[in-house]
Design an enzyme around this catalytic site. Sequence first.
Site, mmCIF file in Angstrom:
data_model
loop_
_atom_site.group_PDB
_atom_site.id
_atom_site.type_symbol
_atom_site.label_atom_id
_atom_site.label_comp_id
_atom_site.label_asym_id
_atom_site.label_seq_id
_atom_site.Cartn_x
_atom_site.Cartn_y
_atom_site.Cartn_z
ATOM 1 N N SER A 1 0.852 -1.180 0.000
ATOM 2 C CA SER A 1 0.000 0.000 0.000
ATOM 3 C C SER A 1 0.887 1.228 0.000
ATOM 4 O O SER A 1 2.103 1.142 0.163
ATOM 5 C CB SER A 1 -0.939 0.001 1.214
ATOM 6 O OG SER A 1 -0.230 0.210 2.401
ATOM 7 N N CYS A 2 0.282 2.371 -0.182
ATOM 8 C CA CYS A 2 1.005 3.640 -0.160
ATOM 9 C C CYS A 2 -0.024 4.714 0.171
ATOM 10 O O CYS A 2 -0.998 4.441 0.861
ATOM 11 C CB CYS A 2 1.717 3.882 -1.492
ATOM 12 S SG CYS A 2 0.619 3.885 -2.916
ATOM 13 N N GLY A 3 0.136 5.892 -0.349
ATOM 14 C CA GLY A 3 -0.846 6.947 -0.105
ATOM 15 C C GLY A 3 -2.108 6.769 -0.922
ATOM 16 O O GLY A 3 -3.216 6.930 -0.429
#
Length: 99
Positions: A55-57
């Site tokens: 995941s990330c932003g």
Amino acid sequence: EEPRPGMKSGHIPKSKNLYFNYLIDQDSKKFIKKEEIINLIKKSGIDVKKDIICSCGSGVTACILKFVIELINKDLNIKIYDGSWSEWGTKNDSPCEKN
């Protein structure tokens, strides 16, 4: 601090952080060597023997992480949480940790 209004600050519990740009040689703009990738993954505390959810932003750079980890071992079970923090961080009932 979280720059997006209405979004909590922190991370998904038990998640590990591996900044995607560390995986890219800044001069050549190519991925770093396999051995260096393996070392960064180990330093980040990512257990490649377990299922991995990147995941990330917003879900975009999570794809880079998934791709690079698959360069190391294509047989790993790697998924992408495409909602990433932009979804998780807006839900009031989603657990959050801060370091």
